[in-house]
Design a protein around this motif. Sequence first.
Motif, PDB file in Angstrom:
ATOM      1  N   ALA A  65      11.794  39.835  76.886  1.00 44.58           N
ATOM      2  CA  ALA A  65      10.899  38.679  76.969  1.00 44.58           C
ATOM      3  C   ALA A  65      11.025  37.903  78.275  1.00 44.58           C
ATOM      4  N   SER A  66      12.163  37.978  78.927  1.00 45.11           N
ATOM      5  CA  SER A  66      12.335  37.216  80.162  1.00 45.11           C
ATOM      6  C   SER A  66      11.940  38.001  81.415  1.00 45.11           C
ATOM      7  N   ALA A  67      11.549  39.244  81.254  1.00 49.55           N
ATOM      8  CA  ALA A  67      11.120  40.058  82.401  1.00 49.55           C
ATOM      9  C   ALA A  67       9.721  39.634  82.850  1.00 49.55           C
ATOM     10  N   ASP A  68       9.488  39.749  84.139  1.00 46.39           N
ATOM     11  CA  ASP A  68       8.179  39.409  84.700  1.00 46.39           C
ATOM     12  C   ASP A  68       7.357  40.686  84.820  1.00 46.39           C
ATOM     13  N   TYR A  69       6.547  40.970  83.804  1.00 46.57           N
ATOM     14  CA  TYR A  69       5.744  42.187  83.791  1.00 46.57           C
ATOM     15  C   TYR A  69       4.489  42.059  84.648  1.00 46.57           C
ATOM     16  N   ASP A  70       4.213  40.871  85.144  1.00 41.91           N
ATOM     17  CA  ASP A  70       3.060  40.682  86.019  1.00 41.91           C
ATOM     18  C   ASP A  70       3.397  40.957  87.485  1.00 41.91           C
TER      19      ASP A  70
END
Length: 89
Positions: free
Chosen positions: A71-76
């Motif tokens: 959830a804390s990863a920046d997938y954008d």
Amino acid sequence: MGTLEEEQEQARRLGRHISREARRNPSSPYAGKMVGILRGEVIIVADTLDEVAEVLERLEPDAQRRYCIDASADYDAQYTIWMYASCPE
């Protein structure tokens, strides 16, 4: 239940939403957690990937329908990955 492609798109949208919320709000229940998604719904929020995988595997036999995100990863974000390797002659 929708098609596999519809489920995947729904999971991607939900995952992006959760990721943005977790990064924007450190007190979010998702911040720093792993999240398991099935059929467009959050099924489990846990500290480890192993915990999430265990629950998802028990509930859904088809691996293509199980989704897990950090959830804390920046997938954008987009990253450039450089790789150095020597070629054998």
